[in-house]
Design an enzyme around this catalytic site. Structure first.
Site, PDB file in Angstrom:
ATOM      1  N   ASP A   1      52.208  25.914-108.760  1.00  0.00           N
ATOM      2  CA  ASP A   1      53.767  26.829-108.764  1.00  0.00           C
ATOM      3  C   ASP A   1      53.161  27.616-108.207  1.00  0.00           C
ATOM      4  OD1 ASP A   1      56.309  26.964-108.791  1.00  0.00           O
ATOM      5  OD2 ASP A   1      56.580  25.549-110.695  1.00  0.00           O
TER       6      ASP A   1
HETATM    7  C1  BGC Z   1      59.916  26.285-109.096  1.00  0.00           C
HETATM    8  C2  BGC Z   1      59.227  25.179-108.618  1.00  0.00           C
HETATM    9  C3  BGC Z   1      59.147  25.480-106.962  1.00  0.00           C
HETATM   10  C4  BGC Z   1      58.789  26.162-106.409  1.00  0.00           C
HETATM   11  C5  BGC Z   1      58.994  26.503-105.207  1.00  0.00           C
HETATM   12  C6  BGC Z   1      58.788  27.459-108.488  1.00  0.00           C
HETATM   13  O1  BGC Z   1      59.049  28.783-108.882  1.00  0.00           O
HETATM   14  O2  BGC Z   1      59.026  26.372-109.970  1.00  0.00           O
HETATM   15  O3  BGC Z   1      60.162  23.965-108.932  1.00  0.00           O
HETATM   16  O4  BGC Z   1      58.830  23.905-106.217  1.00  0.00           O
HETATM   17  O5  BGC Z   1      59.482  27.587-106.998  1.00  0.00           O
HETATM   18  O6  BGC Z   1      59.575  27.492-104.648  1.00  0.00           O
END
Ligand code: BGC
Length: 717
Positions: free
Chosen positions: A259
């Site tokens: 993430d």
């Molecule tokens: C979130 C994810 C997301 C990623 C990319 C993160 O802050 O937890 O769910 O896919 O950002 O945008």
């Protein structure tokens, strides 16, 4: 080795260590082209030079085909041949926005979910996106957590079914996808997003991991690791999950991506002292792509040169990324955006119609004392902060635009074919105490036949990093409803929320409650159809509605305690002590899992089994008669639950094992069937095996998890 594989290994053979590390690095699109499109976390270049950023293998947050084309061209000019892969969070639609996933799950309609995901993929792919970070299949048991809106709720089985439907839809629409957030991200303490989780191995296997495991069957291209600490270690320090479980046991051979900034956060957690340690930890957990931090890019080449990291393992990771790109056809075609095609399909009538149908099937009718459906001739007073609000489409609406959204007022105007006025009464701000609009709202409603009050929480008060400690309706809105109630007119609540709100205080102020969640581009038109009976509500909630925030977490599939409280009442009312419960609150939720009304009624009878005992290789067929006892056609979501009465580990009081949307004309009866085999009864036994144990079982069937017919059967050796 197959021809294709050789093509990829040849590419890898020609790469420097630096390029390999960059292939495993993902940065936001703004860092390459200076465009600030969407940012979902904080990031900085942190040692990444412009040249390095130019050479990364994948990029996130592209939301525009022309930008994608421009970046491809810039890379070509700089002599970079490898096709960049563009990724984005396409969660509940791209430009045509569908209801939030929590709402969509309430339809129990996997075909519908699949079709909406397909449409989202078609729109996104036409605008330069190659992959989406969806589906999110985290289990959601705590409505305070902001991200429950992205989930399919509190049931692991339904979560898996919904997850698979999204994956099929994305694939059919031409998008690669990513199952997230592995693992147990939904168990955040106190419902605070990003917070620590502590989940036993049993609870993980039984509940939290089930949906992720199920999703592997549909061959998603990626899995995303989660931000959280799990049992004392950050997720990227759990190779027993990311390697032993995900890859070896479940056979996932796609790409594991972190993430946003999570590799660097290994340091912030207090686990890895330096960026180099962060890189090494993640590498050993078999992480392929590092999202939005530079630990791999800045450290992997040296780690290989120093012999700490084996280049073969590095190549394997690079290979997985190239293989994903190849699977998406990126090596076969010179991509460029067909703007004509994109503009033709984007937000077309067909897609809008699907969005409307999705919201019609997602809104849950929680209460109806006969006031709904409304008569088209009735003089309604439309009030509340969401009456003519466009920000009702949902937090993760990627490139959705408020301007495209049909408000409730507009929807009603279309349905009635005449203009309608509305009065806000107050703001939707969570902490507002401004009652200055109350008098105007009361005057406005004075001469009406019925009040339709659009209340709830704003879409930006749920979603990532938007957890709430108090999930009741904001106080000022409750106060407005008290004032409106003094008029003595029927009150219909249309409630917007990214979570099941605690509605205990406002239920007595209403005659009907339609829970609209956050309903996408066509939210207002779907709500109008439901209010006026052009569509009939059929959805059932997939999260228990708590009576108060203090009940969270609350879920139907809990364990029986040794001291259950038979009355379920607060001790101050019942005098019950030394049993499980609160002094000042009921044990049961306000509305149970699976609950939802229709404009007609359904009766269940004649629950039968073709036999009372089953051998391990046998099966039992259960049947039940479902009768539409009202005077309107409708759809009932028939739910089958099982309880294993005694086992080597205690089983939940009920577990959903099957469901079916059954359409019934007014007065019609149908026989609904359900087959039980050993697999239906399997769980992680005390020895750890996934198997069924002989003994007695309860079978329940009904229109929600509380009100069921019940019978029993046995599994014998
Ligand atoms: C979130 C994810 C997301 C990623 C990319 C993160 O802050 O937890 O769910 O896919 O950002 O945008």
């Amino acid at each position: 080795m197959k021809e294709k594989d050789k093509k990829l290994t040849d590419i890898i053979d020609g790469m420097s260590l630096e390029d390999k590390a960059l292939m495993l690095t993902q940065y936001p699109i703004d860092s390459i082209c200076g465009n600030k499109e969407i940012v979902t976390g904080c990031w900085d270049m942190d040692g990444m030079t412009n040249d390095m950023i130019m050479r990364v293998g994948t990029v996130l947050n592209v939301a525009n085909g022309e930008t994608a084309d421009r970046i491809r061209a810039i890379r070509k000019e700089n002599g970079i041949d490898d096709p960049l892969m563009f990724m984005l969070d396409v969660i509940h639609g791209y430009r045509t926005i569908f209801p939030i996933p929590l709402a969509m799950a309430c339809s129990f309609d996997t075909e519908l979910v699949e079709e909406c995901a397909r449409i989202a993929a078609v729109e996104a792919a036409a605008d330069g996106v190659d992959a989406t970070f969806s589906p999110m299949v985290d289990l959601a048991r705590d409505a305070r957590w902001g991200r429950v809106m992205e989930t399919a709720g509190e049931d692991p089985y339904l979560g898996g079914e919904m997850g698979k439907a999204y994956i099929r839809g994305y694939h059919n629409g031409g998008l690669a996808c990513c199952v997230k957030h592995f693992a147990a991200y939904g168990a955040a303490e106190g419902g605070r997003d990003y917070d620590t989780t502590d989940v036993s191995e049993r609870n993980l296997n039984e509940h939290y991991l089930r949906a992720y495991c199920e999703c592997v069957k549909e061959k998603p291209e990626m899995f995303m690791s989660s931000f959280n600490l799990l049992n004392g270690k950050p997720l990227l320090a759990h190779p027993e999950l990311t390697v032993d479980k995900l890859r070896d046991e479940w056979g996932f051979n796609g790409v594991l991506i972190s993430d946003y900034n999570a590799v660097r956060e290994l340091n912030v957690h207090g686990y890895a002292a330096t960026p180099r340690d962060c890189a090494l930890t993640a590498f050993n957990a078999e992480l392929d792509i590092e999202m939005c931090s530079p630990c791999y890019a800045n450290n992997l080449p040296d780690l290989v040169r120093e012999g700490v990291v084996d280049e073969k393992s590095l190549d394997e990771k690079v290979y997985r990324v190239l293989k994903m790109k190849d699977r998406c056809g990126l090596y076969d075609i010179d991509k460029s955006t067909d703007t004509q095609k994109r503009d033709k399909i984007t937000l077309c009538e067909e897609f809008r119609a699907a969005a409307k149908k999705a919201e019609e099937r997602s809104c849950v009718l929680l209460k109806n004392d006969g006031v709904l459906p409304l008569k088209k001739s009735a003089n309604i007073a439309l009030v509340g902060p969401f009456a003519d609000e466009k920000y009702i489409f949902g937090h993760w609406a990627s490139t959705g635009r408020a301007d495209d959204v049909v408000t409730v007022q507009q929807g009603i105007e279309r349905t009635l074919g005449r203009t309608v006025e509305s009065e806000k009464g107050c703001s939707y701000d969570l902490l507002s105490d401004d009652e200055s609009g109350f008098d105007a709202a009361v005057r406005f409603a004075q001469n009406s036949d019925v009040i339709v009050a659009c209340v709830g929480e704003h879409m930006y008060n749920s979603g990532e990093s938007h957890s709430r400690a108090d999930i009741a309706l904001p106080k000022v809105q409750t106060a407005l409803l008290h004032r409106l109630k003094t008029l003595g007119k029927p009150v219909v609540l249309v409630v917007f929320g990214g979570r099941p709100l605690a509605l205990t205080d406002v239920l007595p102020l209403s005659d009907a409650v339609l829970y609209a969640w956050q309903g996408g581009t066509e939210c207002g038109s779907a709500i109008a159809s439901l209010l006026y009976g052009d569509a009939v509500p059929s959805a059932k909630t997939v999260m228990s509605f708590p009576r108060s925030s203090g009940q969270c977490p609350i879920y139907y599939n809990h364990f029986q305690t040794g001291r259950p409280r038979a009355s379920g009442k607060p001790a101050v009312l019942s005098g019950d002590i030394c049993t499980v419960g609160y002094d000042d609150e009921y044990n049961d939720p306000l509305f149970p899992f699976g609950y939802g009304l229709s404009y007609t009624t359904f009766d269940y009878s004649d629950l039968k089994l073709d036999k009372a005992k089953m051998r391990r290789d046998g099966k039992i067929t259960a049947t039940v008669t479902v009768n539409n006892t009202g005077d309107r056609d409708g759809t009932e979501i028939v739910q089958w639950y099982i309880r294993d009465k005694f086992a080597s580990v205690v089983r939940p009081v009920k577990e959903l094992k099957g469901y079916e949307r059954v359409e019934l004309k007014a007065g019609e009866s149908k026989t609904v069937r359900f087959e039980i085999t050993k697999d239906t009864l399997a769980f992680f036994t005390d020895g750890g095996a996934f198997d069924a144990e002989s003994g007695d079982f309860d079978l329940f069937v009904g229109g929600n998890s509380r009100d069921c017919l019940q019978t029993g059967f046995a599994l014998v050796d």
